[in-house]
Design a protein around this motif. Structure first.
Motif, PDB file in Angstrom:
ATOM      1  N   ASP A 130     -36.607 -16.134 -12.624  1.00  0.00           N
ATOM      2  CA  ASP A 130     -35.361 -15.434 -12.324  1.00  0.00           C
ATOM      3  C   ASP A 130     -34.344 -15.919 -13.337  1.00  0.00           C
ATOM      4  OD1 ASP A 130     -34.222 -17.892 -11.388  1.00  0.00           O
ATOM      5  OD2 ASP A 130     -35.080 -17.526  -9.419  1.00  0.00           O
ATOM      6  N   THR A 131     -33.113 -15.466 -13.231  1.00  0.00           N
ATOM      7  CA  THR A 131     -32.132 -15.802 -14.261  1.00  0.00           C
ATOM      8  C   THR A 131     -31.707 -17.271 -14.224  1.00  0.00           C
ATOM      9  OG1 THR A 131     -30.304 -15.072 -12.841  1.00  0.00           O
ATOM     10  CG2 THR A 131     -31.241 -13.448 -14.357  1.00  0.00           C
ATOM     11  N   SER A 136     -35.298 -11.815 -17.642  1.00  0.00           N
ATOM     12  CA  SER A 136     -34.740 -12.798 -16.705  1.00  0.00           C
ATOM     13  C   SER A 136     -34.576 -14.182 -17.309  1.00  0.00           C
ATOM     14  CB  SER A 136     -35.621 -12.891 -15.455  1.00  0.00           C
ATOM     15  OG  SER A 136     -35.636 -11.658 -14.764  1.00  0.00           O
ATOM     16  N   ILE A 166     -30.254  -5.254 -11.717  1.00  0.00           N
ATOM     17  CA  ILE A 166     -30.447  -6.585 -11.163  1.00  0.00           C
ATOM     18  C   ILE A 166     -31.290  -6.437  -9.907  1.00  0.00           C
ATOM     19  CG2 ILE A 166     -28.307  -6.553  -9.785  1.00  0.00           C
ATOM     20  CD1 ILE A 166     -28.109  -9.590 -10.495  1.00  0.00           C
ATOM     21  N   ARG A 197     -33.385 -11.153 -10.717  1.00  0.00           N
ATOM     22  CA  ARG A 197     -34.228 -10.791 -11.858  1.00  0.00           C
ATOM     23  C   ARG A 197     -33.463  -9.749 -12.668  1.00  0.00           C
ATOM     24  NH1 ARG A 197     -39.869 -10.744 -10.509  1.00  0.00           N
ATOM     25  NH2 ARG A 197     -40.228  -9.624 -12.459  1.00  0.00           N
ATOM     26  N   HIS A 198     -33.458  -9.902 -13.982  1.00  0.00           N
ATOM     27  CA  HIS A 198     -32.786  -8.958 -14.874  1.00  0.00           C
ATOM     28  C   HIS A 198     -33.853  -8.020 -15.425  1.00  0.00           C
ATOM     29  CE1 HIS A 198     -29.628  -8.214 -18.203  1.00  0.00           C
ATOM     30  NE2 HIS A 198     -30.566  -7.301 -18.294  1.00  0.00           N
ATOM     31  N   ASP A 214     -38.508  -7.061 -18.664  1.00  0.00           N
ATOM     32  CA  ASP A 214     -37.933  -8.129 -17.857  1.00  0.00           C
ATOM     33  C   ASP A 214     -37.252  -9.117 -18.802  1.00  0.00           C
ATOM     34  OD1 ASP A 214     -37.530 -10.546 -16.280  1.00  0.00           O
ATOM     35  OD2 ASP A 214     -38.837  -9.624 -14.791  1.00  0.00           O
ATOM     36  N   LYS A 245     -30.048 -13.755 -23.369  1.00  0.00           N
ATOM     37  CA  LYS A 245     -31.496 -13.657 -23.210  1.00  0.00           C
ATOM     38  C   LYS A 245     -32.232 -14.582 -24.184  1.00  0.00           C
ATOM     39  CE  LYS A 245     -30.705  -8.867 -21.918  1.00  0.00           C
ATOM     40  NZ  LYS A 245     -30.771  -7.459 -22.371  1.00  0.00           N
ATOM     41  N   GLN A 302     -32.924 -16.419 -19.236  1.00  0.00           N
ATOM     42  CA  GLN A 302     -31.624 -16.426 -19.902  1.00  0.00           C
ATOM     43  C   GLN A 302     -31.006 -17.810 -19.833  1.00  0.00           C
ATOM     44  OE1 GLN A 302     -29.119 -13.495 -18.039  1.00  0.00           O
ATOM     45  NE2 GLN A 302     -30.608 -11.849 -18.252  1.00  0.00           N
TER      46      GLN A 302
END
Length: 655
Positions: free
Chosen positions: A454-455, A230, A277, A207-208, A228, A237, A232
């Motif tokens: 999540d990413t 995430s 992260i 997760r970003h 957040d 993003k 991407q």
């Protein structure tokens, strides 16, 4: 407060800064390239200075030209926005040396956080948790391979001076490491002039999460909660939100406190972002969140923080740059509700997200919209739009293809996601292609709404998120209905346009009609009752008339052009208009080629047939002439806009 401010940037961020400057009574000065001469930010500025040709390296990145513009206009301060020179320590020093106020991070802070390995060492000393990895000076292949094995697979190789996903490789096995290292170093050297790398443990459910921080010249530092980012695509993003889903108060307190320590460690002044992260496999936990890097500037996604806190971050920047203390103390900064931001790009998701440029004949962005059958929101939903272009303007190939940012705020995350999807669905852009339909799908996705992100979310769900370019049946049916009404009072009356009855052995005949779209004619199966077609499209379709015959249909953020077939289209389908080159209207398979090079053809004669999305598309000669080129053969798979064939006009047929 300064009296005048030069904005060393363009597009939506220049307009954003100008809005705050105008509210505070500060004279706003723009600089612009030749490509931006008619751009909205130039017109909205109190004064504007031309600084060079379209390429950024000849205009927006030329420090001397910007400083000369500041001198000529009597500017007291320079705001760099984001991108371009915003994190250039040398430029910041040049601004200060010229006796101007630099609305940005101190040059020392920019340098301290500019190299990932040095920044991580500094964070470790400040007690900020960093991702397990290797930051050593020994860059030999043997040492790096040994350290990677000690960290444990998978690992991430990252360029020390990197950014934007360049010089970054994931490695899952020891036997792949040296090849990935060589590739990473080569890319890093080409992009940054520095081939050094660091190693990190690759987080499998990343997760970003980032924290907005602010510092003043008196040594004060605060945070304005987390975001957040995430969602991407290729490390860029797409949708950002604040706060982060699943963040409990204790984890938030630990994370934000670490971010403030990071800001103080570099004596930070102004707006900055500490990026972390997180391993989201077991939810968000303070001991599973690590420092990644610091952005020493205002972020593209800063509006979501403004929406949940009610603060104007650009005003904070201007006040702090002038020596004022932070506008609020930590305990005075509060958070309310949920905000989301989507980046509307001029790109074509169905063609691998390739950028799309050109004139915006139609551009409608929703400042307000009214959800159907929703009593709670009967007064409408406000959508904040930060846009860099207007209808009639151009999306230039020289700069980032972002058209606008759409930002919504609501009491709950579910409500915010719904609002964002509906806001993106209101977007109307033509003929430039956009990712609006993709954004609608992403914000409406059940996993996104549930916070299961999540990413890798977009890559994992690409099949259901990326539009395939084919208009939904209800769109084609409604287009037929509308166009047929132009041709005949009775939809089902006989005539050359109203060939609605298909012939099928051992099956009932069904109403059918032809319609032109994407360079070809389609047969469309219709409902027997026209009223069902109309009701099926109710509250979903918007029309934009681009000509006497054409209809551009907007549906859930996507757009298609239709018209009734004419005699010029030929019995089998339409080819290229105006010229002799025939291009693929969409990715597909060439199932047959009916002609040979050198063969004479008549206008409307079928040249070849392409199948795509389970439909056949016959492409025809646009005029009488000779086939001068066949670029494909039966069985070839082609991409959208690929050249298929070319027809040359015969001399006697030339105009």
């Amino acid at each position: 407060m300064m009296e005048s401010l030069l904005i060393a940037n363009r597009g939506e961020i220049a307009r954003r800064i100008l809005r705050t400057a105008k509210r505070l009574g500060v004279r706003g000065i723009a600089v612009y390239s030749e490509a931006d001469a008619e751009a909205p930010f130039v017109k909205e500025a109190d004064e504007a200075v031309l600084i060079g040709p379209a390429p950024a390296r000849e205009s927006y990145l030329v420090q001397a030209k910007i400083l000369e513009a500041a001198r000529k206009t009597g500017a007291q301060a320079i705001h760099p926005g984001y991108g371009f020179l915003s994190e250039n320590a040398e430029f910041a020093e040049a601004v200060q040396k010229a006796g101007l106020i630099w609305v940005g991070a101190p040059p020392s802070s920019i340098r301290a956080m500019g190299l990932k390995d040095a920044a991580k060492r500094l964070m470790q000393e400040a007690g900020v948790p960093v991702t397990p990895g290797y930051l050593g000076e020994d860059q030999s292949e043997a040492r790096l391979a040994a350290e990677a094995a000690a960290i444990g697979w998978p690992i991430l190789i990252k360029a020390v001076a990197g950014g934007g996903g360049k010089g970054m490789r994931r490695v899952d096995r020891a036997e792949d490491f040296l090849g990935a290292l060589t590739s990473c170093r080569r890319e890093a050297a080409a992009s940054f002039g520095d081939d050094r790398v660091l190693l990190e443990k690759y987080i499998l459910n990343p997760r970003h999460i980032e924290v907005q921080v602010f510092g003043d010249q008196q040594g004060g530092a605060v945070h304005l909660f987390e975001r957040d980012c995430s969602l991407q695509r290729r490390h860029q993003k797409v949708i950002e939100e604040a706060p982060a889903p699943g963040m409990d108060p204790a984890t938030r307190e630990a994370l934000c406190a670490a971010a403030v320590r990071a800001a103080k460690a570099v004596d930070y002044v102004g707006a900055g972002t500490i990026e972390f992260i997180a391993d989201g496999s077991e939810g968000l936990r303070a001991d599973r969140i690590w420092f990644m890097e610091m952005n020493t500037r205002l972020q593209v996604e800063h509006p979501v923080t403004e929406e949940i806190t009610g603060e104007d971050l650009v005003e904070w920047q201007l006040r702090v740059a002038c020596g004022e203390p932070l506008p609020k103390t930590q305990d005075q900064i509060t958070m309310k509700g949920w905000a989301m931001e989507a980046r509307l790009y001029a790109e074509n998701p169905a063609a691998g997200f390739l950028p799309s440029t050109g004139r915006l004949e139609r551009l409608h962005l929703p400042s307000w919209f009214y959800p159907p059958d929703d009593e709670k929101m009967r007064f409408g939903v406000h959508c904040r739009v930060d846009a860099g272009v207007e209808e009639g303007g151009e999306v230039s190939p020289y700069y980032d293809p972002m058209i606008a940012k759409l930002i919504v705020h609501a009491d709950t995350r579910e409500e915010a996601a719904r609002n964002l999807a509906m806001g993106c669905a209101q977007v109307q852009v033509w003929p430039v292609k956009t990712n609006a339909g993709f954004l609608v799908r992403a914000a409406s996705d059940p996993d996104f709404i549930a916070g299961r992100i999540d990413t890798g979310f977009i890559e994992r769900h690409a099949e259901r998120l990326v539009p395939d370019g084919e208009p939904p049946l209800v769109v084609m049916q409604t287009a037929v209905l509308d166009l047929t009404r132009e041709k005949s009072r009775n939809l089902w009356s006989p005539g050359p346009w109203d060939r609605l009855q298909g012939f099928r052995l051992n099956a009932d005949s069904a109403p059918r009609a032809e319609i032109w779209i994407a360079g070809g004619v389609r047969w469309v199966d219709l409902e027997a009752d026209p009223q069902k077609i109309a009701s099926g499209a109710q509250l979903s379709l918007n029309w934009f008339f681009s000509g006497e015959e054409d209809r551009v249909v907007f549906y859930h953020g996507e757009a298609w052009a239709f018209r009734a077939p004419t005699a010029d289209d030929g019995a089998e389908g339409a080819g290229a208009e105006g010229g002799g080159e025939i291009f693929a209207p969409m990715p597909g398979l060439v199932v047959s080629v009916e002609v040979a090079e050198g063969e004479k053809v008549a206008k409307g004669q079928k040249l070849l047939t392409l199948t795509a999305m389970k439909m056949e598309h016959a492409l025809a000669a646009p005029f009488d002439g000779t086939v001068t080129r066949l670029a494909v053969k039966a069985g070839d798979q082609v991409t959208e806009s690929a050249l298929l064939a070319a027809v040359g006009r015969d001399e006697e047929g030339a105009a």
